[in-house]
Structure formats: C-alpha cells, structure tokens
Design an enzyme around this catalytic site. Sequence first.
Site, PDB file in Angstrom:
ATOM      1  N   GLU A 174      42.189  12.064  19.511  1.00 45.54           N
ATOM      2  CA  GLU A 174      40.562  11.840  19.558  1.00 45.54           C
ATOM      3  C   GLU A 174      40.077  12.738  20.656  1.00 45.54           C
ATOM      4  O   GLU A 174      40.723  12.811  21.488  1.00 45.54           O
ATOM      5  CB  GLU A 174      40.327  10.327  19.911  1.00 45.54           C
ATOM      6  N   ASP A 415      49.109   0.937  15.182  1.00 41.60           N
ATOM      7  CA  ASP A 415      48.537   1.474  16.400  1.00 41.60           C
ATOM      8  C   ASP A 415      49.605   2.233  17.470  1.00 41.60           C
ATOM      9  O   ASP A 415      50.682   1.783  17.360  1.00 41.60           O
ATOM     10  CB  ASP A 415      47.688   0.530  17.332  1.00 41.60           C
ATOM     11  N   GLU A 464      42.018   6.176  12.230  1.00 46.48           N
ATOM     12  CA  GLU A 464      41.386   6.382  13.191  1.00 46.48           C
ATOM     13  C   GLU A 464      41.182   7.870  13.504  1.00 46.48           C
ATOM     14  O   GLU A 464      40.321   8.423  12.731  1.00 46.48           O
ATOM     15  CB  GLU A 464      41.710   5.713  14.427  1.00 46.48           C
ATOM     16  N   GLU A 470      34.652   2.766  20.539  1.00 46.31           N
ATOM     17  CA  GLU A 470      35.299   2.319  21.783  1.00 46.31           C
ATOM     18  C   GLU A 470      35.177   2.797  22.843  1.00 46.31           C
ATOM     19  O   GLU A 470      35.227   2.477  23.930  1.00 46.31           O
ATOM     20  CB  GLU A 470      36.883   2.051  21.299  1.00 46.31           C
TER      21      GLU A 470
END
Length: 664
Positions: A174, A415, A464, A470
Amino acid sequence: MKQKILRLFLLTFLSIPATAQKRVSVNSPDRRLQVDVIIADSIRFQLAHDSERILSSGAIAMKLGNGKTFGIKSQFKQAKTITVKQDIPAHFYKRNSISDDYSELTLEFKEDFKLIFRLYNEGMAYRFVSTGEKDFIVNEELAAFGFPKDYKAYIPYVKTKETTLEGQYFNSFENTYAYSHLSKMNSGKLAFSPLVVELESGKKVCLAEADLQSYPGMYLFNPTGGTILEANFATYPKSTTQGGHNQLQHIVTSRQPYLAKSKAGTKFPWRIAIVTTSDKALADNDMVYKLAESSRLKDVSWIKPGKVAWEWWNNWGLSKVDFVSGVNTETYKAYIDFAAKNRIEYVILDEGWAVNLKASLFEVVPEINLKELIAYGKTKNVDIILWAGYYAFERDLEKVCKHYSQLGIKGFKIDFMDRDDQDMVDFHYRAAEKAAKYKLLVDFHGTYKPTGLNRTFPNVINYEAVNGLEQMKWTGSEMDMVTYDVTMPFIRMIAGPVDYTQGAMRNATKRSHRGINDEPMSQGTRCRQLAEYVVFESPLNMLCDSPDNYAKEQECTDFISAIPTVWDNTIVLNGEIGQYITTVRKKGSTWYLGALTNWEARKLDLDLSFLGSGDYVAEIFQDGINANRIATDYKKERVAIPADRKLSINMAQGGGFAMKIFKK
C-alpha cells in the site's frame, strides 16, 4: 467460448549457433505495436509503437540451479506465430465477456524451454515456459526495461522504514505514488507493480505481471540512476518464525539463495508492457485478466458478490442503544438489522472475534455467540464473513474452511500476509482452492496486487493492495487521498479489483480533515464517496461507516445499496492521471456513472451516446453549491437525458458526481 485461429506460420532453424544473431518479429492485430526479438548470446527485445521505439529490454533470462540457463547462449530451434481471435467469459468482473485478440510468437530452444511473446492492440507480454521433464531450481531471473529518454513515472515505492532490500520484501503493498523522472528514482527503494511511465504525445507504458503462480512477485527498481528499470524478486524463505501483528504473521528470518523450486513444465509469469495513447485506456484495460489462467472452477453459481456492512472503520460505532457497542453479539445483531433493512448481502466480523494472541480461529471470544449470529442473519437474509489473520488461517487451513462452512459462514477476509515470495504466493493458491472446495469466498488483505487469481479461482472475490480509506483514520493533510483517488484507477486497478472500503458519511475539505479513530472522516465531498462505488472496481464492496450515520443519510444510503458490484459492461469516458476520471458501468438495462476530480473544481462535458436510442432519465447526486467549504453539501435531482446525449457536470474541489440512468 469461440476461437478462430487465423494464421499459422512456422520457421525452423535446427541447432543454430547462439552467436549467429537472429531477429524475429511479431505485430499486434492492428499492426501499431511491433516487437523485435533479437537472439544471440542473449535474448533481447525492442518494442515499437507506430514505428517509434518505446521500450528495449536488457538480456531476458533465467539462471537455473543445475548450471543451465533459459536465454543465455541458448540454441534456437524454431519460431511459431499464430493469430487468435476469441471471446472469453469473465466472472464477477467489470464486464461479462472480453474480446481476446492477439498475435503470439513462440520461440523454441534446444535447452528445454520456450519463450512466448504475445501482442495485443493494447500491449505486449512475454513469458518463459519449461519444456523439460525434470523439476529444477530457479536461482535468478534477468529482466530489465529500458526507456529511450528520461521520462517521468508514477512510482509506488514500498512503504517501510527498512533500507535493505530484504527488509523491503516485508510490506503491505500500500502506498501513494511518487511522480519523478526515472533517473531521479530512489536507487535504494523497491517499487511494486503496476508502475506507469509517461512518454511523449500522451503515450504511456504500464509495467505489470500476470498469472503469477508458484513464483515470487516482481518488484521494480533503478539502482543505476539511468532510464532502466530492473526486476527484483524475493528469494525463497529458508526459515520463518511466528510474529508480527498479534502473532499472526510468518516473519522470514533467513532465505535460500534461489527464487523458486519449479516443476517440469512450469509456465512462468507474464511480464507485461501495456501501451496506451490515452489515459482513459489505461483505466479500462483487461490484459492482466486475459493473461491469467482460466477458471479451475466448473461451478461458480454459488459465488455471490455483493456489499458488506463493515464495523472496523467506524470502530463499532453505535449510539442510542442499551448495550456497550463493540465486539459482542448485540452489536453484530444491530449490524445485521442494518444490512437487512438496506438489502446488504453480508456483515463482516473483523479482527477481534477470535481470542487475541492465540493465532487460532477455533477460540472465539466469550462475548460472541457465533452460531446465534449466523442463525439470526439467516432470518434476515444476511450472511456472515469472518476476518482471519494469515498464520491462524494457514496453520489449520482445511479444518478452518470445513468447520466454518458447515456452520454457515460464507467467506473469509484473510489479512497480514505482507509478502510475495514463492512460499506466500503458493499459500494464496492453496487458500483459494480449499475455500472453493467448501464454497467460501476469499477477500485477500495485507497482500500483493492481484495478478489474475480472481480469474483462476473466481471465489477470490476481492483484493486489498491499495492505499484505501482506512488511512483516513490516523492521518491528516499529509495524506492526500483525493489525488490518490484519481491516480490509482489508472495504475493499481489495471491489476484487478480493490477493497478500498469507501462509503464515509463524514466528509471533510482539505482544511477540515483530520484523523480520528472513533469518528473517522473522508477527504473530499459526499458525492465523491458515492461516485467511488462506480469508479472503483470491487465485487465485494464495503459500506465503511456506522449504521447510525447511514440512517441519518438514508437518501445516500439508498443510492449506495442499490449499486451493483459486478457489471455487464464498463466504459471509461474520460480521464487524466492525477486529475479526474469518469466511468460508466452497465447492469441489465441500467447504467451508473461516477466521476471524481482532484483538489481542483472542475466542469466536464460528457458524451452519453453509449446509451443508444430511447428516452432516458437520470437520478443525479452532485456537489452542492457550498461543497468547497462544507464537504457534506450535495444536491439530488431527477433529470431527462438530452436527446443529443450531451451533458455537462460540475464538481467541487475534491468533489464527485454520481448518476443512475434508466429508461422512462
């Protein structure tokens, strides 16, 4: 599926000495792209678009553990060229059928391998294929992508404080995009793909990969400071230890000197160079999906995409109830009630339902009565998905899938994998396969970008690997999500769907936004949040805010909950990376349109001729006149679509525009 082989051309060269240079070429179906493959002591390629060279490779090769190589002083046997035109079905995707037209060049070598080049009108891909009968080790892969000038690029660096390459292999995939000249890239930082390089005259090249199976994912970096991006790969883990987030991860403590343990006949990942002359073509590209392995599932009728009432982002935020909201049965019943009222298919139990620090999915906290929740959900036509930490899921993979499937759970959000070496890539396929065996959906979080696994196992419904909403819980103005929102669809979304988790009803301007965990807010306007349900591809789509806030904003909630999550067709009407984007998607006879802008207020003139004939009306949500100051300000109206199909829309700073179009 229909398939027509239009041409078969065979060139045979028996045991040609490697030093005798050969050049073999193939063109895309529209002949605008051409790749020239030069075979000598090494193998290299040159890619041209409209006769302009745009990309050149270094030596492309694989060094094996037995001392052999694929691509270095290899003896060329023959070349085959075919042209294929076919339609392929797509499951739970942005369109239900894909035109798959390409020219393919297969180069065969005496050293038990093939090198395949595939040319689409929208890009090029190549891969190595083993043709031997023995298993082998891959020590190293050589891949380098050279550009003729010092162009600028959109670079998603690994987000970590680690400075060593080994340290950077452990990351969540990310990050936002750095925009710089190739020569100015940080020579010590890895970037993950997709990565876009900005050429001249509006052309762009996106480097990506597809069909990543039992092999490490590809990073890109620039250690020399020139205009060449080199591939880099995590080597195979030698030893790992349980640790990381809440003891739910495998931390690599040492690595082998090789990349992968490969089977005879292995098809290695496709290395992709997408080439476009417009940004909107980048945002609507199917190459990763087309290059992936076809579905291994004969029956996909049980797979149900949809929306999810999600509690983690809003911190289990309920008010005016007679119980303390949090990880408990009463709270989740309230979320089920909310989902049922708004025709939302799922509720997720995120982290906290299993006993912390035990790394076991069979130890449920005493505050949760899971059987009661499942039964309650069934009475309301709402199903449940469970969050699972990687280590807890992996250690009891089959038992977990079997047990919770029998209980009535419909899927898992897995996750904290945070790696893409061969061992972790293998886990993704094992998890997808076992979950499918027990008719479970999978939403992969904390993991590498999709490379087509969602085609091979359509129960892998979402990924994701995105800098999602988030981030707004703990960052302020230093995180520019508004610009990211109009950059990511042109780059990350090329790889596949994103679990961005939009839907905030608390909305803020650049000046007023701040990170608040208990009552988080989004950057940009309310209409931006609505439009993201159309612009972002997400077959399993979260409603991130609390039932309280949605109840206060029922008009917006009704619009969101009605938006489909998979589509019959998608068209990107316009867009510029980092500036704005307008996307339309069709389901049945209804169209949805979403538009986003950056921090610049913007007027866009839209051409709605895709609607064809007939009288259409639209339900419109647009930024209010004061949305530049009060981000929640919006206006809803119903309008007739003009006969000339021309429509102008206005968006505030950080704004958006959402529209549902249907026949009278």
